[in-house]
Design a protein around this motif. Structure first.
Motif, PDB file in Angstrom:
ATOM      1  N   PHE A 176       0.858  -1.178   0.000  1.00 17.32           N
ATOM      2  CA  PHE A 176       0.000   0.000   0.000  1.00 17.32           C
ATOM      3  C   PHE A 176       0.899   1.234   0.000  1.00 17.32           C
ATOM      4  N   ILE A 177       0.590   2.173  -0.864  1.00 18.89           N
ATOM      5  CA  ILE A 177       1.307   3.447  -0.900  1.00 18.89           C
ATOM      6  C   ILE A 177       0.265   4.548  -0.785  1.00 18.89           C
ATOM      7  N   ASN A 178       0.455   5.394   0.205  1.00 24.74           N
ATOM      8  CA  ASN A 178      -0.466   6.499   0.458  1.00 24.74           C
ATOM      9  C   ASN A 178      -1.901   6.001   0.641  1.00 24.74           C
ATOM     10  N   GLY A 179      -2.037   4.886   1.345  1.00 24.29           N
ATOM     11  CA  GLY A 179      -3.355   4.342   1.654  1.00 24.29           C
ATOM     12  C   GLY A 179      -4.021   3.557   0.548  1.00 24.29           C
ATOM     13  N   LYS A 180      -3.372   3.458  -0.618  1.00 25.39           N
ATOM     14  CA  LYS A 180      -3.974   2.751  -1.756  1.00 25.39           C
ATOM     15  C   LYS A 180      -3.242   1.438  -2.022  1.00 25.39           C
ATOM     16  N   SER A 227       0.580  -6.842  -5.331  1.00 21.64           N
ATOM     17  CA  SER A 227       1.553  -7.805  -4.832  1.00 21.64           C
ATOM     18  C   SER A 227       2.844  -7.674  -5.643  1.00 21.64           C
ATOM     19  N   THR A 228       3.661  -8.682  -5.598  1.00 18.96           N
ATOM     20  CA  THR A 228       4.982  -8.637  -6.239  1.00 18.96           C
ATOM     21  C   THR A 228       4.897  -8.281  -7.717  1.00 18.96           C
ATOM     22  N   ASN A 229       4.033  -8.942  -8.466  1.00 15.47           N
ATOM     23  CA  ASN A 229       3.935  -8.690  -9.912  1.00 15.47           C
ATOM     24  C   ASN A 229       3.603  -7.237 -10.218  1.00 15.47           C
ATOM     25  N   GLU A 230       2.645  -6.682  -9.500  1.00 18.06           N
ATOM     26  CA  GLU A 230       2.237  -5.300  -9.755  1.00 18.06           C
ATOM     27  C   GLU A 230       3.360  -4.321  -9.392  1.00 18.06           C
ATOM     28  N   VAL A 231       4.019  -4.568  -8.263  1.00 14.95           N
ATOM     29  CA  VAL A 231       5.112  -3.683  -7.830  1.00 14.95           C
ATOM     30  C   VAL A 231       6.262  -3.731  -8.831  1.00 14.95           C
ATOM     31  N   MET A 232       6.646  -4.934  -9.249  1.00 16.98           N
ATOM     32  CA  MET A 232       7.758  -5.068 -10.202  1.00 16.98           C
ATOM     33  C   MET A 232       7.391  -4.476 -11.563  1.00 16.98           C
ATOM     34  N   SER A 233       6.148  -4.656 -11.994  1.00 15.97           N
ATOM     35  CA  SER A 233       5.707  -4.064 -13.268  1.00 15.97           C
ATOM     36  C   SER A 233       5.766  -2.542 -13.210  1.00 15.97           C
ATOM     37  N   LEU A 234       5.311  -1.980 -12.092  1.00 13.50           N
ATOM     38  CA  LEU A 234       5.390  -0.528 -11.927  1.00 13.50           C
ATOM     39  C   LEU A 234       6.841  -0.060 -11.965  1.00 13.50           C
ATOM     40  N   HIS A 235       7.713  -0.809 -11.316  1.00 16.11           N
ATOM     41  CA  HIS A 235       9.128  -0.426 -11.274  1.00 16.11           C
ATOM     42  C   HIS A 235       9.748  -0.487 -12.674  1.00 16.11           C
ATOM     43  N   LEU A 236       9.478  -1.570 -13.381  1.00 11.12           N
ATOM     44  CA  LEU A 236      10.055  -1.729 -14.721  1.00 11.12           C
ATOM     45  C   LEU A 236       9.534  -0.677 -15.702  1.00 11.12           C
ATOM     46  N   SER A 237       8.305  -0.232 -15.512  1.00 13.97           N
ATOM     47  CA  SER A 237       7.732   0.768 -16.408  1.00 13.97           C
ATOM     48  C   SER A 237       8.134   2.196 -16.019  1.00 13.97           C
ATOM     49  N   GLY A 238       8.805   2.333 -14.875  1.00 14.65           N
ATOM     50  CA  GLY A 238       9.216   3.659 -14.412  1.00 14.65           C
ATOM     51  C   GLY A 238       8.148   4.387 -13.614  1.00 14.65           C
ATOM     52  N   SER A 239       7.084   3.700 -13.264  1.00 16.37           N
ATOM     53  CA  SER A 239       5.972   4.344 -12.562  1.00 16.37           C
ATOM     54  C   SER A 239       6.054   4.237 -11.039  1.00 16.37           C
ATOM     55  N   LEU A 240       6.939   3.388 -10.523  1.00 17.89           N
ATOM     56  CA  LEU A 240       7.002   3.190  -9.072  1.00 17.89           C
ATOM     57  C   LEU A 240       7.704   4.349  -8.365  1.00 17.89           C
ATOM     58  N   ILE A 241       8.818   4.793  -8.904  1.00 18.75           N
ATOM     59  CA  ILE A 241       9.614   5.833  -8.231  1.00 18.75           C
ATOM     60  C   ILE A 241       8.810   7.113  -8.002  1.00 18.75           C
ATOM     61  N   PRO A 242       8.022   7.584  -8.982  1.00 16.74           N
ATOM     62  CA  PRO A 242       7.214   8.780  -8.690  1.00 16.74           C
ATOM     63  C   PRO A 242       6.247   8.582  -7.508  1.00 16.74           C
ATOM     64  N   LEU A 243       5.724   7.372  -7.341  1.00 15.59           N
ATOM     65  CA  LEU A 243       4.838   7.098  -6.200  1.00 15.59           C
ATOM     66  C   LEU A 243       5.604   7.138  -4.882  1.00 15.59           C
ATOM     67  N   LEU A 244       6.881   6.727  -4.924  1.00 19.35           N
ATOM     68  CA  LEU A 244       7.701   6.646  -3.720  1.00 19.35           C
ATOM     69  C   LEU A 244       8.409   7.952  -3.372  1.00 19.35           C
ATOM     70  N   LYS A 245       8.480   8.861  -4.333  1.00 20.04           N
ATOM     71  CA  LYS A 245       9.260  10.101  -4.166  1.00 20.04           C
ATOM     72  C   LYS A 245       9.007  10.816  -2.836  1.00 20.04           C
ATOM     73  N   PRO A 246       7.757  10.993  -2.423  1.00 14.55           N
ATOM     74  CA  PRO A 246       7.535  11.707  -1.159  1.00 14.55           C
ATOM     75  C   PRO A 246       8.099  10.979   0.076  1.00 14.55           C
ATOM     76  N   TYR A 247       8.397   9.702  -0.082  1.00 16.22           N
ATOM     77  CA  TYR A 247       8.843   8.894   1.052  1.00 16.22           C
ATOM     78  C   TYR A 247      10.324   8.548   1.010  1.00 16.22           C
ATOM     79  N   GLN A 248      11.013   8.973  -0.044  1.00 19.81           N
ATOM     80  CA  GLN A 248      12.420   8.624  -0.193  1.00 19.81           C
ATOM     81  C   GLN A 248      13.285   9.412   0.765  1.00 19.81           C
ATOM     82  N   ALA A 249      14.287   8.704   1.323  1.00 24.86           N
ATOM     83  CA  ALA A 249      15.259   9.349   2.194  1.00 24.86           C
ATOM     84  C   ALA A 249      16.220  10.152   1.335  1.00 24.86           C
ATOM     85  N   MET A 250      16.646  11.260   1.845  1.00 21.76           N
ATOM     86  CA  MET A 250      17.634  12.063   1.121  1.00 21.76           C
ATOM     87  C   MET A 250      19.004  11.421   1.282  1.00 21.76           C
ATOM     88  N   SER A 251      19.792  11.414   0.202  1.00 20.53           N
ATOM     89  CA  SER A 251      21.119  10.813   0.314  1.00 20.53           C
ATOM     90  C   SER A 251      22.193  11.854   0.453  1.00 20.53           C
TER      91      SER A 251
END
Length: 101
Positions: free
Chosen positions: A69-73, A77-101
């Motif tokens: 679940f990201i932001n309550g939505k 499962s694994t397939n959906e998360v990996m598909s989002l990552h491979l398509s480049g759509s996961l990182i924008p969803l995670l951006k607000p939660y990423q630690a600064m390096s």
């Protein structure tokens, strides 16, 4: 179901997991590499774990775990998360939660 809704609404990124699930571990490592710290809720350590599993399936998760679940939505499962990552759509969803390096 109430517990699932409460946990997902209170946490930016939540992974329902089982401590013995290798796919859950893979998703957790992916998120770690993407510099996010999700709450990982091990349902096999919860006496209500079976009910949580059933609630996740009713919510549309293809397998009971991992359920991400990201932001309550529900992202899925694994397939959906990996598909989002491979398509480049996961990182924008995670951006607000990423630690600064």
């Amino acid at each position: 179901m109430e517990k699932v809704v409460k946990l997902t609404s209170e946490n930016g990124i939540l992974i329902f997991s089982k401590s013995t699930c290798c796919l859950c571990y893979a998703v957790q490592i992916l998120f770690q590499e993407l510099r996010v710290c999700p709450l990982v809720y091990e349902i096999d350590h919860d006496p209500e774990g079976k009910e949580i599993e059933k609630a996740l399936m009713r919510m549309g998760c293809s397998g009971p775990v991992p359920a991400v679940f990201i932001n309550g939505k529900l992202v899925g499962s694994t397939n959906e998360v990996m598909s989002l990552h491979l398509s480049g759509s996961l990182i924008p969803l995670l951006k607000p939660y990423q630690a600064m390096s």
